[in-house]
Write an enzyme that holds these catalytic residues in place. Structure first.
Site, PDB file in Angstrom:
ATOM      1  N   HIS A 189       0.849  -1.200   0.000  1.00 12.81           N
ATOM      2  CA  HIS A 189       0.000   0.000   0.000  1.00 12.81           C
ATOM      3  C   HIS A 189       0.881   1.245   0.000  1.00 12.81           C
ATOM      4  O   HIS A 189       0.598   2.222  -0.682  1.00 12.81           O
ATOM      5  CB  HIS A 189      -0.883   0.038   1.247  1.00 12.81           C
ATOM      6  CG  HIS A 189      -2.044  -0.911   1.161  1.00 12.81           C
ATOM      7  ND1 HIS A 189      -3.019  -0.960   2.107  1.00 12.81           N
ATOM      8  CD2 HIS A 189      -2.376  -1.832   0.234  1.00 12.81           C
ATOM      9  CE1 HIS A 189      -3.908  -1.880   1.775  1.00 12.81           C
ATOM     10  NE2 HIS A 189      -3.527  -2.424   0.640  1.00 12.81           N
ATOM     11  N   ASP A 455      -2.385  -8.185 -19.153  1.00 11.12           N
ATOM     12  CA  ASP A 455      -2.722  -9.591 -19.355  1.00 11.12           C
ATOM     13  C   ASP A 455      -2.778  -9.966 -20.833  1.00 11.12           C
ATOM     14  O   ASP A 455      -2.384 -11.070 -21.210  1.00 11.12           O
ATOM     15  CB  ASP A 455      -4.065  -9.917 -18.688  1.00 11.12           C
ATOM     16  CG  ASP A 455      -3.892 -10.194 -17.213  1.00 11.12           C
ATOM     17  OD1 ASP A 455      -2.927 -10.900 -16.864  1.00 11.12           O
ATOM     18  OD2 ASP A 455      -4.685  -9.688 -16.414  1.00 11.12           O
ATOM     19  N   CYS A 502      -6.494   0.168 -20.314  1.00 14.48           N
ATOM     20  CA  CYS A 502      -6.229   0.491 -18.906  1.00 14.48           C
ATOM     21  C   CYS A 502      -5.008  -0.246 -18.378  1.00 14.48           C
ATOM     22  O   CYS A 502      -4.711  -0.188 -17.197  1.00 14.48           O
ATOM     23  CB  CYS A 502      -7.455   0.193 -18.044  1.00 14.48           C
ATOM     24  SG  CYS A 502      -7.942  -1.522 -18.086  1.00 14.48           S
TER      25      CYS A 502
HETATM   26  C1  PEP Z   1      -4.417  -5.570 -17.304  1.00 15.17           C
HETATM   27  O1  PEP Z   1      -4.357  -6.795 -17.316  1.00 15.17           O
HETATM   28  O2  PEP Z   1      -3.878  -4.836 -18.168  1.00 15.17           O
HETATM   29  C2  PEP Z   1      -5.144  -4.887 -16.235  1.00 15.17           C
HETATM   30  C3  PEP Z   1      -5.369  -3.592 -16.277  1.00 15.17           C
HETATM   31  O3  PEP Z   1      -5.556  -5.637 -15.187  1.00 15.17           O
HETATM   32  P1  PEP Z   1      -4.564  -6.114 -14.008  1.00 15.17           P
HETATM   33  O4  PEP Z   1      -3.236  -5.437 -14.206  1.00 15.17           O
HETATM   34  O5  PEP Z   1      -5.227  -5.733 -12.747  1.00 15.17           O
HETATM   35  O6  PEP Z   1      -4.508  -7.594 -14.246  1.00 15.17           O
HETATM   36 MG    MG Z   2      -5.626  -7.929 -16.006  1.00 14.45          MG
END
Ligand code: PEP
Ligand code: MG
Length: 576
Positions: A189, A455, A502
Site C-alpha cells: 500500500h 494480461d 487500462c
Molecule cells: C491488465 O491486465 O492490463 C489490467 C489492467 O488488469 P490487471 O493489471 O489488474 O490484471
Molecule cells: Mg488484467
C-alpha cells in the site's frame, strides 16, 4: 561512491541529503500475569482499544486531515474493531497469561509475519497496515513512540527501514524529495501511494542502513532503482541536468491540470485514472482526471480472514462515487485467483493459477459472493456515474451470464425498494486473445470495452508477466498484440462504443501515439502519470498518427515495429 540496488517503485531522480529516521523501538516488559489479573487485562484491552478508536474517529472528522489519511484511519479502525482481533488477544491473555502489551504484540507479530512471508504481493502488502495499527495501539498503551518524522524537512531524502501507508502521506506533505527503504515490496500500500503521488521511491534496498549515514549526499535514481551514496563529480555531472530537467518538466506538467486532453487536431481523448485503493482518490482529484477508468477491487478481498459483506463494499463504492461525481467510476469486479484468494474462498491450489480459476471465473463459480459485490455496486449507483467492468472475459457467454446475475440483483433491490441506476453501463475487459478475436460479439453485449494490456500481452505471447526470467519476451509492441488491439478498437467503432486501454501500456510515453493510432479513444493510467500522458496526447495530430500506425501494422518484426514507433515524434517533418 557506492551504488546500492533496490526495487524501483516510483520513478524520478532526486539529489539531496539524507535523513535517516527509524521507528523508535517499543519496550515491552516480559512478565507473566496471574490468573487474577486476566479480568483487569481484558478491561484494559477494552478501554485502550476504545480510546484509540475514539481518537481515530476524531481524526477522521478533523477537517485538516486529507482524504488519504481519513481512508487509512478507517482501515485502522476496521482492524481494531475486528472481533477476531479481540478474540485472539483475549485468548493469549487467558491461555498464555500474557500481559495486554505482550498479547497485542504477539498477535500482530504473527499476522505481520504471516503476510510478509507470502510471496504474493497482494498479501505481503497488508503487513504494513497491521504494523501501523500495532504501533499506534502499543505506543499509546506504553506511552512511548511519538511522531518520528517531526524533524523531517523539505527537500530531504528520507531513509528508513520500512514505512507504513499513513506515514507516506505524512512525509509527502513535508515536501521531501525521495524515499528509500530497506524493506518493503513493489505492490505494498505504501508503494502504491508513493507512486500515485509521484514521489521518487525505492524499496527493498539491500543493506541500505548499513551503508548510509545521516546528512550524506545521495542520488536516488527511481528509473533504475539505485541509490548512489557519495556520488563522485562525474556521476553528479551526469545526473544533475537530468534532475533539473525533471523538476522543470514536473512544473510544466502541473500547468496542464486544467487543460482538456485533446490531440492537436482537436480530438478529445478521455483520460482517466486507475486506482487500487481508496487512499489514491485525492491524487485522482488533484490531476482532474476524467474519472476512474479502473478501480481494482481486489484490496477488499485480500489479506483478511472473512469476506467483505455487501455493506462494507457499498460504503466504499458509494464514498468513491460521491467524491468523483459527476465523473464516471468504473468498478471492476474481483480479479484474483489461484493463491491470492485461498484465505477467503478456500480455492483449490492450482498448478497454473494464471490459467485457472481467476477473474470472472471466480465470480461465476461463487455466485452468492458475486451477488454481494453486484448489489453493493448497484446500491452505490444512484448518482448514475458508476459503470461495472468484468475481468478475464474469454467468451461472450460469460457476459451473458453476468447480465443474468445483474438482472437478478436488480429485481431483488426493486422488491426491497432500494434505489439504483437501472441503466448502469457494463463493460468487458479484453485481456485474452479469445476475447480480442471475438470482440465483435462481446461488443454487441456491452456498453464499452477496456483492453487490459498487461494480461493481453501475457496471454498472447505466452509470457508470465511477473517472471523476470522471461522479461525479454514480454513485448508490448509485438505485431500480434497490436493486431489484437486494432481488431478490438475497430469492433468498438463499428458498434459505436468506447474502447479504452487500462493496462500499463497506456502509461508509457512511447506507446501513447501508437494506441491512439490504433483507434483507442480512452486511456486509464496511474494518477501519478496522468499529466505526462496528457502532455503526449496534446502533442499529436490524430490524422497523421493514423497514417503512420497503418504503416506500423504492416511491419513483420518487433524490431521494425519499434523503429517505426520511435518515428512518431518526427511526423511533422514527414508531412511538411
Ligand atoms: C491488465 O491486465 O492490463 C489490467 C489492467 O488488469 P490487471 O493489471 O489488474 O490484471
Ligand atoms: Mg488484467
Amino acid at each position: 561512491m557506492k551504488k546500492l540496488q533496490g526495487v524501483a517503485v516510483s520513478d524520478g531522480i532526486a539529489i539531496g541529503n539524507t535523513r535517516i529516521i527509524l521507528r523508535p523501538k517499543l519496550h515491552i516488559r516480559r512478565k507473566s500475569i496471574t490468573q487474577n489479573q486476566i479480568k483487569t487485562e481484558f478491561e484494559r484491552f477494552e478501554s485502550h482499544v476504545n480510546n484509540v478508536v475514539e481518537e481515530i474517529d476524531q481524526l477522521i472528522t478533523d477537517i485538516s486531515q486529507n482524504q488519504d489519511n481519513r481512508d487509512i484511519l478507517s482501515t485502522h479502525k476496521m482492524i481494531l474493531t475486528d472481533p477476531e482481533f479481540e478474540a485472539s488477544v483475549k485468548k493469549l491473555i487467558e491461555e498464555e497469561l500474557l500481559s495486554l502489551e505482550q498479547a497485542i504484540n504477539k498477535h500482530f507479530t504473527a499476522v505481520v509475519e504471516l503476510f510478509s512471508n507470502m510471496e504474493n504481493g497482494y498479501f505481503a502488502q497488508r503487513s504494513s497496515d497491521y504494523e501501523d495499527v500495532a504501533y499506534r495501539l502499543l505506543s499509546k498503551i506504553l506511552k512511548q513512540g511519538g511522531d518520528r518524522f517531526e524533524g523531517l524537512e523539505q527537500d530531504m531524502i528520507l531513509i528508513t527501514d520500512n514505512i507504513t501507508p499513513s506515514e507516506v502521506t505524512s512525509v509527502f506533505a513535508k515536501n521531501i524529495q525521495a524515499l528509500c527503504t530497506e524493506r518493503g515490496s513493489k505492490n505494498s500500500h505504501s508503494s502504491i501511494i508513493a507512486r500515485s503521488m509521484n514521489l521518487p521511491t525505492l524499496v527493498n534496498v539491500k543493506d541500505l542502513l548499513a551503508n548510509i549515514e545521516n546528512d550524506q549526499k545521495v542520488i536516488v535514481d527511481g528509473h533504475q532503482g539505485v541509490i548512489i551514496v557519495d556520488p563522485d563529480r562525474k556521476t553528479l555531472a551526469e545526473y544533475e541536468p537530468l534532475w533539473k530537467q525533471e523538476k522543470k518538466d514536473k512544473q510544466l506538467l502541473l500547468a496542464l491540470t486544467d487543460k482538456e486532453s485533446t490531440t492537436s487536431d482537436g480530438h478529445q481523448i478521455s483520460l482517466m485514472s486507475n486506482i487500487e485503493l481508496p487512499e489514491e482518490l485525492d491524487n485522482v482529484l488533484k490531476v482532474k482526471s476524467n474519472g476512474i477508468g479502473l478501480f481494482r477491487t481486489e484490496f477488499l478481498f485480500m489479506g483478511r480472514k472473512e469476506l467483505p459483506d455487501e455493506e462494507e463494499q457499498f460504503a466504499i463504492y458509494d464514498k468513491i462515487a460521491a467524491k468523483i461525481a459527476p465523473e464516471p467510476l468504473i468498478i471492476r469486479t474481483i480479479d484474483v485467483g489461484g493463491d491470492k484468494l485461498s484465505e477467503v474462498l478456500n480455492l483449490e491450489h492450482e498448478l497454473n493459477p494464471n490459467l485457472g480459476v481467476r477473474g470472472i471465473r471466480i465470480s461465476l463459480k461463487h455466485i452468492p459472493i458475486f451477488k454481494h459485490q453486484i448489489r453493493a455496486i448497484l446500491r452505490a449507483s444512484t448518482r448514475e456515474n458508476i459503470k461495472i467492468m468484468f475481468p478475464m472475459i474469454s467468451t461472450v457467454r460469460e457476459i451473458i451470464k453476468v447480465k443474468t446475475v445483474i438482472n437478478e440483483c436488480m429485481k431483488e433491490l426493486e422488491k426491497e425498494d432500494i434505489p439504483f441506476d437501472n441503466a448502469i453501463q457494463i463493460g468487458a475487459m479484453i485481456e485474452t486473445p479469445s476475447a480480442a478475436i471475438t470482440s465483435d460479439t462481446i461488443a454487441e453485449e456491452c456498453d464499452f470495452l477496456s483492453i487490459g494490456t498487461n494480461d493481453l500481452i501475457q496471454y498472447t505471447l505466452a509470457v508470465d508477466r511477473d517472471n523476470m526470467a522471461v522479461g525479454d519476451y514480454y513485448i508490448p509492441y509485438h505485431p500480434s498484440v497490436l493486431r489484437l488491439i486494432k481488431m478490438t478498437a475497430d469492433n468498438c467503432q463499428k458498434k459505436k462504443i468506447s474502447c479504452a486501454v487500462c493496462g500499463e501500456m497506456a502509461s508509457e510515453k512511447i506507446f501513447i501515439p501508437l494506441l491512439l493510432g490504433l483507434g483507442i479513444n480512452e486511456l486509464s493510467v496511474s494518477p501519478g502519470r496522468l499529466l505526462m500522458v496528457k502532455n503526449e496526447i496534446m502533442k499529436y495530430d490524430l490524422q497523421k498518427i493514423k497514417g503512420h500506425t497503418d504503416l506500423i501494422l504492416q511491419q513483420n518484426t518487433c524490431e521494425d515495429v519499434y523503429d517505426k514507433i520511435l518515428k512518431y515524434g518526427e511526423l511533422d517533418e514527414y508531412f511538411e
